[in-house]
Motif scaffolding. Structure first.
Motif, PDB file in Angstrom:
ATOM      1  N   ARG A  43       0.381  -1.460   0.405  1.00  0.00           N
ATOM      2  CA  ARG A  43       0.605  -0.450  -0.076  1.00  0.00           C
ATOM      3  C   ARG A  43       0.974   1.435   0.058  1.00  0.00           C
ATOM      4  O   ARG A  43       0.222   2.434  -0.365  1.00  0.00           O
ATOM      5  CB  ARG A  43      -0.736   0.024   1.056  1.00  0.00           C
ATOM      6  CG  ARG A  43      -2.167  -0.776   0.739  1.00  0.00           C
ATOM      7  CD  ARG A  43      -3.353  -1.486   2.134  1.00  0.00           C
ATOM      8  NE  ARG A  43      -4.161  -0.261   2.169  1.00  0.00           N
ATOM      9  CZ  ARG A  43      -4.978   0.022   2.769  1.00  0.00           C
ATOM     10  NH1 ARG A  43      -5.433  -1.076   3.551  1.00  0.00           N
ATOM     11  NH2 ARG A  43      -6.225   0.910   2.596  1.00  0.00           N
ATOM     12  N   ASP A  46       1.623   2.112  -3.690  1.00  0.00           N
ATOM     13  CA  ASP A  46       0.676   2.575  -4.618  1.00  0.00           C
ATOM     14  C   ASP A  46       0.593   4.193  -3.873  1.00  0.00           C
ATOM     15  O   ASP A  46      -0.290   4.443  -4.173  1.00  0.00           O
ATOM     16  CB  ASP A  46      -0.313   1.604  -4.175  1.00  0.00           C
ATOM     17  CG  ASP A  46      -0.444   0.351  -4.549  1.00  0.00           C
ATOM     18  OD1 ASP A  46       0.611   0.183  -5.478  1.00  0.00           O
ATOM     19  OD2 ASP A  46      -1.049  -0.727  -4.447  1.00  0.00           O
ATOM     20  N   SER A  47       1.059   4.886  -2.334  1.00  0.00           N
ATOM     21  CA  SER A  47       0.214   5.565  -2.037  1.00  0.00           C
ATOM     22  C   SER A  47       0.720   6.589  -1.127  1.00  0.00           C
ATOM     23  O   SER A  47       1.426   6.286  -0.218  1.00  0.00           O
ATOM     24  CB  SER A  47      -0.935   5.500  -1.064  1.00  0.00           C
ATOM     25  OG  SER A  47      -1.179   6.542  -0.240  1.00  0.00           O
TER      26      SER A  47
END
Length: 70
Positions: A43, A46-47
């Motif tokens: 995650r 992705d962020s």
């Protein structure tokens, strides 16, 4: 997500074995900690916003630990 972040920070900022960290999070095994950290790392990739928040939280915890222990 909060549990994943907490497990990752516990892993990064302590010398505790993964099994001990897992038990502190509700009788989870070391494998649960590994999966949680892996899920978080995916995650984070992705962020950028999440990556920044975790980086800031880690810095604050390190600063607080140094003030308390150092």
């Amino acid at each position: 997500l909060p549990r994943d972040v907490a497990m990752q920070l516990s892993r990064d900022l302590t010398t505790r074995p993964l099994g001990v960290i897992g038990r502190h999070f509700g009788c989870r095994s070391h494998a649960s900690v590994v999966r949680s950290c892996s899920r978080l790392n995916q995650r984070l990739g992705d962020s950028p916003a999440l990556r920044l928040q975790v980086r800031q939280l880690r810095a604050r915890l390190q600063r607080d630990l140094l003030a308390k222990c150092g």
